[in-house]
Design an enzyme around this catalytic site. Structure first.
Site, PDB file in Angstrom:
ATOM      1  N   GLU A   1       0.830  -1.204   0.000  1.00 53.80           N
ATOM      2  CA  GLU A   1       0.000   0.000   0.000  1.00 53.80           C
ATOM      3  C   GLU A   1       0.865   1.256   0.000  1.00 53.80           C
ATOM      4  OE1 GLU A   1      -3.132  -0.155  -0.517  1.00 53.80           O
ATOM      5  OE2 GLU A   1      -3.194  -2.333  -0.367  1.00 53.80           O
TER       6      GLU A   1
ATOM      7  N   ASP B   1       3.781  -3.859  -5.829  1.00 53.10           N
ATOM      8  CA  ASP B   1       4.409  -5.124  -5.435  1.00 53.10           C
ATOM      9  C   ASP B   1       5.933  -4.992  -5.440  1.00 53.10           C
ATOM     10  OD1 ASP B   1       2.074  -6.502  -5.025  1.00 53.10           O
ATOM     11  OD2 ASP B   1       2.123  -7.594  -6.934  1.00 53.10           O
TER      12      ASP B   1
END
Length: 423
Positions: free
Chosen positions: A281, A366
């Site tokens: 996040e 990611d």
């Protein structure tokens, strides 16, 4: 050939083409998932059980089949509102009772929203109390569902009502360039909501408690400091009151930013895996994905308001959709409702581009998470979340390209491995 006829033809073609593509993609997804249900993909054979894989497949198939019915019903409702005269009849009935003016326009918007909500209700209830219940995800009680419904209606009246009044007033009083002012109001409301929602609205629906696990709090705080991120606080939300699905997210804007963990997520993941999810996040913030998406929203909404301003002055826009415009009063609410009904038919065909952008953002997030916490914990966290949320490991590739905002697990893990992040 009249403009009204051409508009009716364009509407019909867009409706049929969109419905055809949606059904084709949905049936592809159903066949593909069903065909791969019997065996766990080789890349996951050591980490995902056959039972979990088949549960995910069955859950995906159940939702897809309900989705087919919902698509057909939605198309029928759209025709009912437009070419079959539903919106025209509703507008005329309200004119007969209230006469032309702001009261009638607000009543038209409210009635349209209420009827639409009632028509969607059976699918919402079936999804929650049948599909989600069948697969063990639903934790919602009827009491809680009714309470959420009542709170949603209150918010719609207290917040949606004044916004609708202001937009309609601008449409009638601000001249040909009203759409610029309405767009500014709309964007201001969206930005304000990013501050107001986490502080005042979200706590009305869920309980938010400060994160009490001191060791986890220290890890999370250290991670955020390394990434140069500040938040108002770390909170745990009682997501388990409504669903067994797990998640974590950032919310708010500026000084109102906060990190929220679902209690279901904390009960399932290790501390290192929570770090990895949080780092993902944080990757969105590091790459300024939120700012870019807000800018995109600004641009698309500006085009939308401009287009509404243009179409609302054209008689064929109304008559081509089965509605006779008012001759003795404003047609602003009619224009707004018709615009909301037909625009999704045309924007549907650009949705793959937005999905592609979203998947690219997920890959970037990611990669950032791997750079901060390594790949082992992120891989394990992703597998647990895919399993806990019953996300299929074998979606149809074309369906993914068209709809998925997040890459499927196979692509995310393969991208990590290709970048040297395999455990």
């Amino acid at each position: 050939m009249s403009a009204s006829y051409l508009w009716t033809l364009a509407f019909a073609v867009a409706l049929l083409a969109g419905l055809g593509v949606k059904f084709w993609l949905a049936t592809r997804q159903i066949r593909h998932v069903a065909r791969h249900r019997a065996e766990v993909p080789a890349d996951f054979s050591g980490t995902v059980s056959l039972a979990a894989h088949q549960k995910a497949a069955d859950y995906t198939l159940a939702k897809a089949r309900v989705g087919l019915l919902e698509m057909a019903f939605g198309a029928a409702v759209l025709l009912g509102w437009t070419l079959l005269g539903g919106l025209h009849a509703l507008n005329q009935a309200l004119l007969g009772v209230l006469g032309p003016g702001m009261g009638q326009q607000l009543a038209l918007l409210a009635s349209f929203a209420l009827i639409g909500g009632l028509l969607d209700l059976p699918f919402s209830l079936y999804g929650t109390f049948v599909v989600e219940e069948r697969f063990g995800f639903n934790k919602m009680t009827w009491t809680l569902w009714l309470a959420d419904l009542a709170k949603g209606l209150v918010l719609a009246v207290l917040i949606g009502g004044p916004i609708a009044w202001l937009v309609l007033w601008l449409m009638g009083a601000a001249g040909p360039m009203w759409w610029v002012w309405a767009w500014a109001v709309w964007m201001g409301v969206n930005l304000l909501a990013m501050v107001v929602y986490p502080l005042f609205i979200a706590p009305w629906f869920n309980k938010f408690k400060p994160l009490e696990d001191e060791a986890l709090k220290a890890r999370v705080t250290a991670l955020m400091q390394r990434c140069g991120f500040r938040a108002k606080g770390l909170f745990v939300m009682d997501g388990s009151r409504r669903s067994a699905h797990a998640n974590a997210y950032f919310t708010g804007f500026g000084a109102a930013k906060r990190v929220v963990f679902f209690d279901t997520l904390l009960s399932r993941l290790s501390a290192g895996e929570v770090d990895a999810v949080l780092a993902h996040e944080l990757g969105h913030f590091r790459h300024k994905h939120l700012v870019k998406m807000i800018a995109l929203l600004f641009a698309f909404s500006a085009i939308g308001f401009w287009l509404l301003g243009l179409l609302s002055r054209q008689p064929w826009f109304y008559t081509g959709l089965g509605v006779a415009p008012n001759l003795e009063g404003p047609n602003d609410a009619l224009a707004l409702v018709l615009f909301l009904l037909v625009v999704p038919l045309f924007t549907f065909f650009v949705s793959p581009l937005l999905a592609l952008l979203s998947r690219r953002n997920e890959f970037q997030a990611d990669a950032f998470a791997v750079s901060q916490t390594g790949s082992h914990d992120l891989r394990n966290a992703l597998l647990k979340l895919y399993e806990d949320n019953a996300s299929t490991l074998t979606p149809d590739p074309l369906y993914v390209r068209f709809y998925y905002s997040h890459p499927p697990a196979s692509e995310r893990l393969a991208r990590m491995a290709a970048a040297g992040g395999a455990p």
